[in-house]
Design a protein around this motif. Sequence first.
Motif, PDB file in Angstrom:
ATOM      1  N   GLY A 170      -9.015   7.273  11.264  1.00 35.82           N
ATOM      2  CA  GLY A 170      -8.714   6.132  10.421  1.00 35.82           C
ATOM      3  C   GLY A 170      -9.949   5.653   9.686  1.00 35.82           C
ATOM      4  O   GLY A 170     -10.724   6.448   9.152  1.00 35.82           O
ATOM      5  N   VAL A 171     -10.163   4.332   9.665  1.00 33.50           N
ATOM      6  CA  VAL A 171     -11.281   3.758   8.913  1.00 33.50           C
ATOM      7  C   VAL A 171     -12.637   4.226   9.435  1.00 33.50           C
ATOM      8  O   VAL A 171     -13.657   4.117   8.735  1.00 33.50           O
ATOM      9  CB  VAL A 171     -11.196   2.214   8.916  1.00 33.50           C
ATOM     10  N   PHE A 172     -12.652   4.783  10.625  1.00 33.61           N
ATOM     11  CA  PHE A 172     -13.921   5.310  11.135  1.00 33.61           C
ATOM     12  C   PHE A 172     -14.305   6.628  10.474  1.00 33.61           C
ATOM     13  O   PHE A 172     -15.433   7.093  10.650  1.00 33.61           O
ATOM     14  CB  PHE A 172     -13.862   5.498  12.654  1.00 33.61           C
ATOM     15  N   ASP A 207     -11.523   1.836  -0.651  1.00 30.46           N
ATOM     16  CA  ASP A 207     -10.081   1.935  -0.905  1.00 30.46           C
ATOM     17  C   ASP A 207      -9.584   3.304  -0.447  1.00 30.46           C
ATOM     18  O   ASP A 207      -9.888   4.323  -1.055  1.00 30.46           O
ATOM     19  CB  ASP A 207      -9.824   1.750  -2.402  1.00 30.46           C
ATOM     20  N   VAL A 208      -8.832   3.321   0.640  1.00 33.38           N
ATOM     21  CA  VAL A 208      -8.360   4.591   1.195  1.00 33.38           C
ATOM     22  C   VAL A 208      -7.490   5.352   0.200  1.00 33.38           C
ATOM     23  O   VAL A 208      -7.463   6.588   0.194  1.00 33.38           O
ATOM     24  CB  VAL A 208      -7.611   4.366   2.523  1.00 33.38           C
ATOM     25  N   GLN A 229     -10.184  -2.309   0.554  1.00 34.92           N
ATOM     26  CA  GLN A 229     -10.935  -2.900  -0.554  1.00 34.92           C
ATOM     27  C   GLN A 229     -10.592  -2.206  -1.867  1.00 34.92           C
ATOM     28  O   GLN A 229     -10.631  -0.982  -1.968  1.00 34.92           O
ATOM     29  CB  GLN A 229     -12.438  -2.804  -0.297  1.00 34.92           C
ATOM     30  N   THR A 230     -10.300  -2.989  -2.876  1.00 34.09           N
ATOM     31  CA  THR A 230     -10.086  -2.459  -4.220  1.00 34.09           C
ATOM     32  C   THR A 230     -11.254  -2.888  -5.105  1.00 34.09           C
ATOM     33  O   THR A 230     -12.071  -3.729  -4.723  1.00 34.09           O
ATOM     34  CB  THR A 230      -8.764  -2.961  -4.803  1.00 34.09           C
ATOM     35  N   GLY A 231     -11.325  -2.290  -6.287  1.00 37.28           N
ATOM     36  CA  GLY A 231     -12.448  -2.608  -7.165  1.00 37.28           C
ATOM     37  C   GLY A 231     -13.720  -1.951  -6.674  1.00 37.28           C
ATOM     38  O   GLY A 231     -13.695  -0.872  -6.087  1.00 37.28           O
TER      39      GLY A 231
END
Length: 308
Positions: free
Chosen positions: A166-168, A148-149, A225-227
């Motif tokens: 970013g996600v990388f 989770d960003v 993604q959360t949790g």
Amino acid sequence: MAPIRVAVVGMGKIAHDQHLPAIAGNPAFTLAATVSRSDSTVDGVPHFRTLQDLLDHGPDVDAVALCTPPQVRYDLARLALDKGLHVFLEKPPGATVAEVDALAAQAGARGVTLFASWHSRHAAGVAPAKAWLAGRRITGVNVIWREDVRVWHPGQDWIWQPGGLGVFDPGINALSIITHILPDPFFLTEAVLDVPENRAAPIAADLHFRDARGTPIHMDLDWRQTGPQSWDIAVETDGGTLQLSQGGAVLALPGETLRNADEEYPGLYARFAELIAQGQSDADARPLTLVADAFLRGTRRTTDAFFD
């Protein structure tokens, strides 16, 4: 031998949470100064707003740890190397592969250490995973790196800008592990990068690699993604399945599970001290090269706008 006098440049969360405790816990180092445009200081330690201010007016230092965003790190590293200082680069080591290559050449010419650090390689399960895989035939690799960003990078606009990855930014941690533990080099064959319509860097990516033997390697990256967070690597071999989870902290082999204490940043500083003592550098840019290849070859797909 006198401790290595190190200055930490860039006093954000990673510096406070990881670098400062690792330096304090290693007798090979002493914290000589901090550098940041913010007022984030350490009691009793000289603080400067720029690296040039430190070099002009501060105490003598032997090394710098650069914890700034990667987009501004090259000029800082070049300045430090030019002054004959050893340089520790937080990951990713630069905004481009060419920057890292240029810094490595400069460090070699100056006879000082350049350390491109990859903290996930020092997670507890990584070294035994590498040893277990040696000599085994690998038939497939699957990486799921989802987080989770908003939890890990709240309000950090630089990470969405060109050069911020970013996600990388988290995904490169997984690449740093698999480039280290897999016995054969591998390369990208295809990728899809999901880029929010209001951002320059991807929020998710689906990547396929293969090695010279044709072994498939799949990577699923997602910042939405959360949790519970997923930082998992599964390696299928002729001797069974190896599983690294929790970012490399937990290793599961056929019939056993290994879990040890978190030693990532203490391990990095132990390695930095070793390199300095040996007069060597370690500037492995393979994980960053694979990210660059994903941007070069990947298909960009526009997705919903992201707001922090």
